[in-house]
Structures are given as C-alpha cells and as structure tokens.
Design a protein around this motif. Structure first.
Motif, PDB file in Angstrom:
ATOM      1  N   LEU A  67       0.834  -1.205   0.000  1.00 35.70           N
ATOM      2  CA  LEU A  67       0.000   0.000   0.000  1.00 35.70           C
ATOM      3  C   LEU A  67       0.868   1.255   0.000  1.00 35.70           C
ATOM      4  CD1 LEU A  67      -2.777  -0.964   2.586  1.00 35.70           C
ATOM      5  CD2 LEU A  67      -3.054  -0.720   0.119  1.00 35.70           C
ATOM      6  N   ARG A  68       1.909   1.267   0.799  1.00 37.17           N
ATOM      7  CA  ARG A  68       2.751   2.450   0.912  1.00 37.17           C
ATOM      8  C   ARG A  68       3.650   2.635  -0.311  1.00 37.17           C
ATOM      9  NH1 ARG A  68      -0.709   4.056   3.527  1.00 37.17           N
ATOM     10  NH2 ARG A  68      -0.791   4.177   5.799  1.00 37.17           N
ATOM     11  N   ALA A  69       3.908   1.545  -1.043  1.00 38.04           N
ATOM     12  CA  ALA A  69       4.768   1.635  -2.225  1.00 38.04           C
ATOM     13  C   ALA A  69       4.006   2.120  -3.452  1.00 38.04           C
ATOM     14  CB  ALA A  69       5.394   0.274  -2.527  1.00 38.04           C
ATOM     15  N   ASP A  70       2.675   2.086  -3.415  1.00 35.81           N
ATOM     16  CA  ASP A  70       1.830   2.504  -4.542  1.00 35.81           C
ATOM     17  C   ASP A  70       1.391   3.954  -4.324  1.00 35.81           C
ATOM     18  OD1 ASP A  70      -0.171   2.962  -6.408  1.00 35.81           O
ATOM     19  OD2 ASP A  70      -0.964   0.924  -6.284  1.00 35.81           O
ATOM     20  N   ALA A  71       1.669   4.827  -5.274  1.00 36.73           N
ATOM     21  CA  ALA A  71       1.330   6.243  -5.120  1.00 36.73           C
ATOM     22  C   ALA A  71      -0.160   6.446  -4.871  1.00 36.73           C
ATOM     23  CB  ALA A  71       1.761   7.015  -6.372  1.00 36.73           C
ATOM     24  N   ALA A  72      -1.010   5.571  -5.417  1.00 36.89           N
ATOM     25  CA  ALA A  72      -2.453   5.723  -5.266  1.00 36.89           C
ATOM     26  C   ALA A  72      -2.928   5.449  -3.847  1.00 36.89           C
ATOM     27  CB  ALA A  72      -3.178   4.805  -6.243  1.00 36.89           C
ATOM     28  N   THR A  73      -2.169   4.662  -3.093  1.00 34.77           N
ATOM     29  CA  THR A  73      -2.591   4.301  -1.731  1.00 34.77           C
ATOM     30  C   THR A  73      -1.538   4.665  -0.682  1.00 34.77           C
ATOM     31  OG1 THR A  73      -1.697   2.053  -2.069  1.00 34.77           O
ATOM     32  CG2 THR A  73      -4.046   2.394  -2.520  1.00 34.77           C
ATOM     33  N   ALA A  74      -0.511   5.402  -1.088  1.00 36.66           N
ATOM     34  CA  ALA A  74       0.599   5.706  -0.174  1.00 36.66           C
ATOM     35  C   ALA A  74       0.145   6.448   1.068  1.00 36.66           C
ATOM     36  CB  ALA A  74       1.675   6.514  -0.907  1.00 36.66           C
ATOM     37  N   ARG A  75      -0.895   7.284   0.941  1.00 43.41           N
ATOM     38  CA  ARG A  75      -1.376   8.074   2.077  1.00 43.41           C
ATOM     39  C   ARG A  75      -2.718   7.573   2.615  1.00 43.41           C
ATOM     40  NH1 ARG A  75       2.066  12.227   2.595  1.00 43.41           N
ATOM     41  NH2 ARG A  75       3.192  12.940   0.746  1.00 43.41           N
ATOM     42  N   LEU A  76      -3.137   6.391   2.187  1.00 42.46           N
ATOM     43  CA  LEU A  76      -4.379   5.807   2.680  1.00 42.46           C
ATOM     44  C   LEU A  76      -4.223   5.436   4.162  1.00 42.46           C
ATOM     45  CD1 LEU A  76      -7.204   4.576   2.108  1.00 42.46           C
ATOM     46  CD2 LEU A  76      -6.023   2.474   1.416  1.00 42.46           C
ATOM     47  N   PRO A  77      -5.069   5.956   5.059  1.00 46.90           N
ATOM     48  CA  PRO A  77      -4.934   5.629   6.483  1.00 46.90           C
ATOM     49  C   PRO A  77      -5.096   4.127   6.746  1.00 46.90           C
ATOM     50  CG  PRO A  77      -6.344   7.549   6.199  1.00 46.90           C
ATOM     51  CD  PRO A  77      -6.121   6.970   4.825  1.00 46.90           C
ATOM     52  N   VAL A  78      -4.177   3.570   7.544  1.00 47.00           N
ATOM     53  CA  VAL A  78      -4.199   2.145   7.878  1.00 47.00           C
ATOM     54  C   VAL A  78      -4.064   1.976   9.388  1.00 47.00           C
ATOM     55  CG1 VAL A  78      -3.037  -0.079   7.635  1.00 47.00           C
ATOM     56  CG2 VAL A  78      -3.186   1.479   5.665  1.00 47.00           C
ATOM     57  N   MET A  79      -4.986   1.227   9.970  1.00 47.36           N
ATOM     58  CA  MET A  79      -4.886   0.885  11.389  1.00 47.36           C
ATOM     59  C   MET A  79      -4.740  -0.622  11.522  1.00 47.36           C
ATOM     60  SD  MET A  79      -7.215   1.953  14.681  1.00 47.36           S
ATOM     61  CE  MET A  79      -8.761   1.240  14.134  1.00 47.36           C
ATOM     62  N   MET A  80      -3.707  -1.050  12.224  1.00 43.59           N
ATOM     63  CA  MET A  80      -3.480  -2.476  12.436  1.00 43.59           C
ATOM     64  C   MET A  80      -4.374  -2.968  13.572  1.00 43.59           C
ATOM     65  SD  MET A  80      -1.141  -2.527  10.127  1.00 43.59           S
ATOM     66  CE  MET A  80      -0.607  -4.249  10.166  1.00 43.59           C
ATOM     67  N   LEU A  81      -5.012  -4.124  13.365  1.00 41.42           N
ATOM     68  CA  LEU A  81      -5.791  -4.809  14.395  1.00 41.42           C
ATOM     69  C   LEU A  81      -5.197  -6.207  14.524  1.00 41.42           C
ATOM     70  CD1 LEU A  81      -9.490  -3.941  13.404  1.00 41.42           C
ATOM     71  CD2 LEU A  81      -8.096  -2.851  15.160  1.00 41.42           C
ATOM     72  N   THR A  82      -4.449  -6.463  15.580  1.00 39.25           N
ATOM     73  CA  THR A  82      -3.698  -7.715  15.618  1.00 39.25           C
ATOM     74  C   THR A  82      -3.445  -8.208  17.037  1.00 39.25           C
ATOM     75  OG1 THR A  82      -1.577  -8.731  15.008  1.00 39.25           O
ATOM     76  CG2 THR A  82      -1.571  -6.374  15.516  1.00 39.25           C
ATOM     77  N   ALA A  83      -3.228  -9.526  17.147  1.00 37.68           N
ATOM     78  CA  ALA A  83      -2.901 -10.127  18.437  1.00 37.68           C
ATOM     79  C   ALA A  83      -1.427  -9.945  18.774  1.00 37.68           C
ATOM     80  CB  ALA A  83      -3.244 -11.616  18.414  1.00 37.68           C
ATOM     81  N   LYS A  84      -0.619  -9.503  17.809  1.00 42.99           N
ATOM     82  CA  LYS A  84       0.810  -9.303  18.037  1.00 42.99           C
ATOM     83  C   LYS A  84       0.982  -7.937  18.703  1.00 42.99           C
ATOM     84  CE  LYS A  84       3.592 -10.547  14.621  1.00 42.99           C
ATOM     85  NZ  LYS A  84       4.287 -11.699  15.166  1.00 42.99           N
ATOM     86  N   GLY A  85       1.122  -7.954  20.042  1.00 42.05           N
ATOM     87  CA  GLY A  85       1.051  -6.709  20.794  1.00 42.05           C
ATOM     88  C   GLY A  85       2.340  -6.251  21.458  1.00 42.05           C
ATOM     89  N   SER A  86       3.491  -6.827  21.091  1.00 42.64           N
ATOM     90  CA  SER A  86       4.726  -6.379  21.716  1.00 42.64           C
ATOM     91  C   SER A  86       5.113  -4.998  21.199  1.00 42.64           C
ATOM     92  CB  SER A  86       5.868  -7.362  21.413  1.00 42.64           C
ATOM     93  OG  SER A  86       6.263  -7.265  20.054  1.00 42.64           O
ATOM     94  N   GLU A  87       5.939  -4.297  21.956  1.00 39.43           N
ATOM     95  CA  GLU A  87       6.380  -2.970  21.538  1.00 39.43           C
ATOM     96  C   GLU A  87       7.134  -3.058  20.213  1.00 39.43           C
ATOM     97  OE1 GLU A  87       9.111   0.793  23.097  1.00 39.43           O
ATOM     98  OE2 GLU A  87       8.431  -0.734  24.502  1.00 39.43           O
ATOM     99  N   PHE A  88       7.915  -4.119  20.013  1.00 41.15           N
ATOM    100  CA  PHE A  88       8.645  -4.283  18.751  1.00 41.15           C
ATOM    101  C   PHE A  88       7.680  -4.363  17.578  1.00 41.15           C
ATOM    102  CE2 PHE A  88      10.075  -7.167  15.398  1.00 41.15           C
ATOM    103  CZ  PHE A  88      11.227  -6.512  14.971  1.00 41.15           C
ATOM    104  N   ASP A  89       6.599  -5.156  17.728  1.00 38.44           N
ATOM    105  CA  ASP A  89       5.619  -5.300  16.653  1.00 38.44           C
ATOM    106  C   ASP A  89       4.968  -3.957  16.327  1.00 38.44           C
ATOM    107  OD1 ASP A  89       5.911  -8.094  16.284  1.00 38.44           O
ATOM    108  OD2 ASP A  89       4.699  -8.456  18.066  1.00 38.44           O
ATOM    109  N   LYS A  90       4.630  -3.194  17.369  1.00 35.06           N
ATOM    110  CA  LYS A  90       4.001  -1.889  17.151  1.00 35.06           C
ATOM    111  C   LYS A  90       4.954  -0.936  16.436  1.00 35.06           C
ATOM    112  CE  LYS A  90       0.843  -2.079  21.087  1.00 35.06           C
ATOM    113  NZ  LYS A  90       0.392  -1.418  22.336  1.00 35.06           N
TER     114      LYS A  90
END
Length: 229
Positions: A67-90
């Motif tokens: 998504l970020r590599a495509d100019a058409a979607t580079a600024r599309l807001p993305v929110m992650m919803l995931t069970a991977k909750g470590s600070e490193f993952d975030k």
C-alpha cells in the motif's frame, strides 16, 4: 462517516467489526485475505483500512508495504488490528507506515473512536490552510508534504498530523494527553506510549531537524523555535 475495509481472516472478528462500523454509521467491507483485498482496490478505494497481521496468503506487514509503495494508496490511512502486541511489533508496523495500532482483544467503542478520528483527519480541509514553517522545515497541509532544507520527507498519516499539531503550537509545551486528544481524537489510559513511539519515528525521519522536537520531562513535548533550545 466513511467507507472502511477490514482485512481479517477470523470471520467472527470480521463480522463483529463490520457490524460495529455499520452501527457507527460507516460503510464497511470485509476480506479474509490480501489477494481479495487488492482485487477490490482496483475497483474502489476505501477511506480507511483495518488490517490484521497474521493472514493466510500474505501477512499484513506485506500488505502495508504494498500500500505504501503505490502512489495511489501511499497516504491511505491504515490501522493495524492484531494479536501481536509487543512494543517491537508496534514500532515495526508504525515504522512501515501504519497510522494506528490496536491489540486484540480490543473494545468496540475504542475501535470506533479511533476509526472516527482517522477519518476526520483524512478528510480534505474546508479551505486551503497556511503552510507551517520552522528552521528550514516546511509543512504544506493542502499538499500534505513536508520538506527539510528543500528535501521532501515521507511521513505516515499520523506522523504528518502530529508534526502539524506541534508546529501549530510551536514553542508551547504540550502534554501527551493534549496530543492524544488533538491527533488521535481520544484519550485512553495507558496510550501515552503511542505518542512516544510516533515522536521517536518523527525525529528519525526528520534527521538533524528532529532535535527541535524537545522532550519536557514529566510533561510532554514541544517544538523549539530556534536551535539553541
């Protein structure tokens, strides 16, 4: 209200989020895997994407990269919803361009609040705003560009909004709670690390100019008006 796409292979969670979005006045569409999602993007672009990391065909991090590599979607807001909750993952997801990050299990009301905040900030301004400048940095809200000494800096949606808020309040000390309310649109206990991680990413991306974002111990942050502070 906005059009939200959720990419989540757990049907129960996907349907719950879609129901919550509809109840909140949003239009939603769900996908179990990345391939279906990208096929849909060729026909219609959502206003916001809710993205799981662990998916059957390609993981959410790879989807985010594409998504970020495509100019058409580079600024599309993305929110992650995931069970991977470590600070490193975030930090990893934020570094790759995610605008927000929620760990499962999450509260539906909080999720809707964050969705609403992202959609409000992604909406085009009612009138052309004034450019914000400080010590060789220029932020153009209309074009959503940031340059330092003439060189463009690529920021995520949330990083851009955070920098704009700091610049509008240049020289003033802002608490983490003020920043959370202004940039994320909510103030949930224990979320100050979200601000800290975004500040860290901003400083890294802005290079030497990043030292102007000053930590005020025990309070929050400010943008220094000159290099001596």
């Amino acid at each position: 209200m906005g059009f939200v796409a959720i990419v989540e292979d757990d049907e129960g969670i996907r349907q719950l989020v879609l129901y919550a979005l509809k109840s909140g006045g949003h239009e939603g569409v769900g996908f179990a895997e990345g391939r279906e999602f990208f096929a849909f993007l060729e026909k219609r672009r959502p206003d916001l994407v809710l993205l799981d990391i662990m998916l059957p065909d390609m993981d959410g991090i790879e989807i985010l990269r594409r998504l970020r590599a495509d100019a058409a979607t580079a600024r599309l807001p993305v929110m992650m919803l995931t069970a991977k909750g470590s600070e490193f993952d975030k930090v990893n997801a934020l570094d790759l361009g995610a605008d927000d990050y929620m760990t499962k299990p999450f509260g539906v009301m909080e999720m809707l609040s964050r969705v609403g905040a992202l959609l409000r900030r992604a909406a085009p301004p009612a009138e052309e705003p004034v450019r914000l400048t400080c010590g060789g940095l220029e932020l153009d809200p209309r074009r959503r560009t940031v340059t330092v000494q003439g060189e463009e800096v690529s920021l995520t949606f949330k990083e851009f909004e955070l920098l704009a808020y700091l610049l509008r309040n240049k020289g003033l000390v802002l608490t983490r709670e003020q920043i959370m309310r202004a940039v994320w649109g909510f103030d949930f206990e224990g979320e100050s690390r979200t601000v800290d991680m975004h500040i860290k990413q901003l400083r890294q991306k802005l290079g030497s100019w990043g030292t102007r974002i000053v930590t005020v111990r025990g309070v929050g942050y400010k943008v220094a008006e000159d290099e001596s502070v």
